[in-house]
Each structure stands twice: as structure tokens, then as C-alpha cells.
Design a protein around this motif. Sequence first.
Motif, PDB file in Angstrom:
ATOM      1  N   ASP A  79      -1.185   4.568  -2.536  1.00  0.00           N
ATOM      2  CA  ASP A  79      -1.869   6.194  -1.620  1.00  0.00           C
ATOM      3  C   ASP A  79      -1.028   6.084  -0.289  1.00  0.00           C
ATOM      4  OD1 ASP A  79      -4.235   4.348  -3.459  1.00  0.00           O
ATOM      5  OD2 ASP A  79      -4.956   4.074  -1.369  1.00  0.00           O
TER       6      ASP A  79
ATOM      7  N   LEU B 189       1.311   8.890  -2.149  1.00  0.00           N
ATOM      8  CA  LEU B 189       0.414  10.136  -3.296  1.00  0.00           C
ATOM      9  C   LEU B 189       0.415  11.468  -2.150  1.00  0.00           C
ATOM     10  CD1 LEU B 189      -0.492  10.368  -5.916  1.00  0.00           C
ATOM     11  CD2 LEU B 189      -2.540  10.036  -5.597  1.00  0.00           C
TER      12      LEU B 189
ATOM     13  N   ARG C 202      -0.154  16.186  -2.645  1.00  0.00           N
ATOM     14  CA  ARG C 202      -1.098  16.471  -2.162  1.00  0.00           C
ATOM     15  C   ARG C 202      -1.646  17.843  -3.277  1.00  0.00           C
ATOM     16  NH1 ARG C 202      -0.479  15.047   2.917  1.00  0.00           N
ATOM     17  NH2 ARG C 202      -0.398  16.256   4.484  1.00  0.00           N
TER      18      ARG C 202
ATOM     19  N   LEU D  19      -1.831  18.434  -6.467  1.00  0.00           N
ATOM     20  CA  LEU D  19      -2.780  17.838  -6.829  1.00  0.00           C
ATOM     21  C   LEU D  19      -4.211  18.729  -6.678  1.00  0.00           C
ATOM     22  CD1 LEU D  19      -2.013  14.042  -6.499  1.00  0.00           C
ATOM     23  CD2 LEU D  19      -1.847  15.499  -8.565  1.00  0.00           C
TER      24      LEU D  19
ATOM     25  N   ASP E 198      -9.069  15.381  -9.652  1.00  0.00           N
ATOM     26  CA  ASP E 198     -10.503  14.395  -9.629  1.00  0.00           C
ATOM     27  C   ASP E 198      -9.126  12.884  -9.767  1.00  0.00           C
ATOM     28  OD1 ASP E 198     -12.118  11.761  -9.837  1.00  0.00           O
ATOM     29  OD2 ASP E 198     -13.840  13.440 -10.548  1.00  0.00           O
ATOM     30  N   LEU E 199      -9.451  12.324  -8.875  1.00  0.00           N
ATOM     31  CA  LEU E 199      -8.245  11.026  -9.221  1.00  0.00           C
ATOM     32  C   LEU E 199      -8.454  10.344  -9.431  1.00  0.00           C
ATOM     33  CD1 LEU E 199      -6.066  11.062  -6.094  1.00  0.00           C
ATOM     34  CD2 LEU E 199      -5.026  12.293  -8.427  1.00  0.00           C
ATOM     35  N   ASP E 200      -9.767   9.677  -9.323  1.00  0.00           N
ATOM     36  CA  ASP E 200     -10.388   8.447 -10.267  1.00  0.00           C
ATOM     37  C   ASP E 200     -10.460   8.931 -11.894  1.00  0.00           C
ATOM     38  OD1 ASP E 200     -11.013   7.484  -8.447  1.00  0.00           O
ATOM     39  OD2 ASP E 200     -12.910   7.990  -7.915  1.00  0.00           O
TER      40      ASP E 200
ATOM     41  N   LEU F 228      -8.401  10.889 -13.060  1.00  0.00           N
ATOM     42  CA  LEU F 228      -6.916  10.846 -13.703  1.00  0.00           C
ATOM     43  C   LEU F 228      -6.651   9.511 -13.981  1.00  0.00           C
ATOM     44  CD1 LEU F 228      -3.399  13.244 -12.108  1.00  0.00           C
ATOM     45  CD2 LEU F 228      -4.228  10.423 -12.759  1.00  0.00           C
ATOM     46  N   ALA F 229      -7.146   8.600 -13.405  1.00  0.00           N
ATOM     47  CA  ALA F 229      -6.292   7.304 -13.276  1.00  0.00           C
ATOM     48  C   ALA F 229      -6.966   6.410 -15.126  1.00  0.00           C
ATOM     49  CB  ALA F 229      -7.004   6.381 -12.205  1.00  0.00           C
TER      50      ALA F 229
ATOM     51  N   LEU G 137       1.400  15.001 -10.539  1.00  0.00           N
ATOM     52  CA  LEU G 137      -0.289  14.234 -12.128  1.00  0.00           C
ATOM     53  C   LEU G 137       0.948  13.230 -12.401  1.00  0.00           C
ATOM     54  CD1 LEU G 137      -1.525  17.497 -14.396  1.00  0.00           C
ATOM     55  CD2 LEU G 137      -2.283  16.318 -12.687  1.00  0.00           C
TER      56      LEU G 137
ATOM     57  N   ALA H 250       0.664  11.042  -9.645  1.00  0.00           N
ATOM     58  CA  ALA H 250      -0.482   9.967  -9.167  1.00  0.00           C
ATOM     59  C   ALA H 250      -0.828   9.083 -10.058  1.00  0.00           C
ATOM     60  CB  ALA H 250      -1.567  10.947  -9.802  1.00  0.00           C
TER      61      ALA H 250
ATOM     62  N   ARG I 291      -1.948   5.420  -8.664  1.00  0.00           N
ATOM     63  CA  ARG I 291      -2.713   4.734  -9.087  1.00  0.00           C
ATOM     64  C   ARG I 291      -2.837   3.448 -10.085  1.00  0.00           C
ATOM     65  NH1 ARG I 291      -7.848   8.100  -6.825  1.00  0.00           N
ATOM     66  NH2 ARG I 291      -8.457   6.247  -8.471  1.00  0.00           N
TER      67      ARG I 291
END
Length: 368
Positions: free
Chosen positions: A106, A109, A113, A116, A120-122, A124-125, A158, A161, A165
Motif C-alpha cells: 500500500d 502504491l 498516486r 492514478l 477507483d482502486l477497489d 481496479l482490483a 494502473l 496498482a 492490490r
Amino acid sequence: MTKTPSAPVLGTRALNRATLDRQLLLRRSPRSAREAVAHLVGLQAQNVKPPYYALAARLDGFAPEQLAQPMADREVVRIVTMRSTIHTHTADDALTLRPLVQPARDRELTAFRTGLAGVDLDRLAVLARELVEAEPRTMAELRQALHAEWPEADPQSLAVAARCRLPLVQVTPRGLWGRSGQVALTTAEHWLGRPAEPTPTPDATVLRYLAAFGPASVRDMQTWAGLTRLRAAFERLRPQLRTFRDESGTELFDLPDAPRPDPETPAPPRFLPEFDNLLLAHADRTRVVPPGYRGRAWKGNQAYRTLLVDGSLAGVWQLEEDTALVVETFGPLSRAERAEVTAEAERTLAVMHPGTPYDIRFGPVVRR
């Protein structure tokens, strides 16, 4: 008032021999490759070959297939864990240690930023997981697919990330001895066919670290793991650990019954790969790296394969294409040491490159 006795002092040579014993480098171990990978809490694996050379230096009767087969059988995998670097781990450790070091991923990452912004990193995961579990993807393929979703973002950021994640493993044939293959990624859970295990407590990992790298300070372990704030775990464990001091006064912790051999125990020469964890697992590396040789195993971004003589860094080595194993020592060797290094070089070649007519010679390796 009773005076509390001070902790015993362990000199540099005593620390060296203790660490070499934990690292299976005082004498070759009869363990299997998988058992050794578990005991050592993983092997640094930025490139394909280093884990194989690491085990050749440590295991009796080792042959490259003994690591390649468990990797092909998905019993060991290549995954980013400690220090944001690729390690070869057992399947069990891939599913547990990666969650433990997630805070470091984290933090990594945050450096991306800017690229990015607005992502929305959630989400993206979730999307990245769907992509790599549908079929293994290269980083280039991840960049392309994720950039189509977030065209204003930086494509490389990306893909990084996604790697930060998700617990992404490199699928075979990447990592197999004698095979080639580009890096293709899927999740550890998908590759191994089972969900991630509960994250181990820091306490449990402290005990494993000490078994493989001790005696050690809190800062030593934090350097190895790429984590911070581990002092509390050591303090919880203090009643069941032994404590020592090094010659500079730093407090060291150790398992009560762990081996701490006589400092005069012989330590035979060993040919180690680049980035071997022996040289990376402590904040204070003087137990293995003499102060005068600090930094000599690296030049810029290039790391050299390293030679141990009498348990300490003494030189670097390389294989010249199909011709010679070249050894560059940092200082003079006695006639006996030179003979022992040559014999160990012959053994390394016989194990790793049987039947290949390499010469062994002493000469320059580092480009100046």
C-alpha cells in the motif's frame, strides 16, 4: 537492590557463524528443496536462476529439477512479497506472507498516486482480478486492458496498482530451470486452487525470521520484511526469547534453543547468487559483509553473484557464456583458500551445469 545482569555480547564472528548455520551454509543440509524454501522463508528471485544457485549452495545432493518440479506442480511459486521484490515461496507462504506485507504494498502504491488520479482502486482490483483469472496476463496486457477503462490515467501506474492490490504470482513455465517464458500473472488463489489463509500474526513471523536469520534486532527484521512497527511483536515475545548485544550495543533477539556455533567453526567457501537473502536480511550486514567491502557486490543497478570465504563476502563471480566461471576476489587468498574456492566452483558447475566444459579462472568480473 538486585542488579539485572547485562545481556551477553555476541561478536561479529559469533553472529556470522550463527547466521550461516540458520542459512544452511555451514554444512549442506539433507532437506528437500521445498523444505528449505519454507525454512528460509522464501528465496530472493528477481531473476529466474538465483533460487536454484541459492539451494545448490545449501543442500546436499541438490539438482535444479528438485526446485523446478515443485514449481511446475504449484507447490512453490514466484510472487512479490518482502521489500516489494519477487521471492520464491511455498504455496502456503504465498497465501499467508503476502497479506502480512500488504501494508508495504500500500505504501509503494502512494508513489504512483499522480498517475492514478481519479482511479477507483477497489474497482481496479476487481477488474484486474477478473482479467488475470480469466487467463494469465502480462503486465503489458494488464496496462492495455486497464488503460481502456481509465484512459486518463498513466498505464504503467494502473498495472503497478494491480500488482500492489492483488497477490499476483508468475505462472509457469516462467521460473522453471532450462525453460523460457515471459512473465504472465494470475492470482495466488486462482493458481493454487484455494483461498488465502488467515494472515499470520507478526509474532509467528518473528519466530520464523529468527530461526532463519537470527540472532537479530528489531531493525534487522524490519529491513528484511520491508515493514515497520515490529517492536511490539518482539516485546510480546520477549519472555520466550533470549537477548544478546552486538559489539555496538544493539539489542539482539533469538530463539532459546537455536544453534549458535563456536565462532571458530570452519565455514567453507560458497558461491551465492545475486541478491541472496543472506546479504539482504539485516540492517547491519557486518556479520557477513566486512566494512571495507560494503557496496562491492553492486555497481549501479547491477548486482553480482557473490563468493563467501570463511563465512564472509570475499568476492564476486560470473559465468562467461559456455566458457568459464570467473572469480574476482576482493583481497588475496591463501593457497589453501584458493584450492577450496576452486573445488567449490567445480562442485557448483557439476551440480548446475553437468557436462558443460567450463574453465575456472581468477580474474576481473566487475566492469570498471
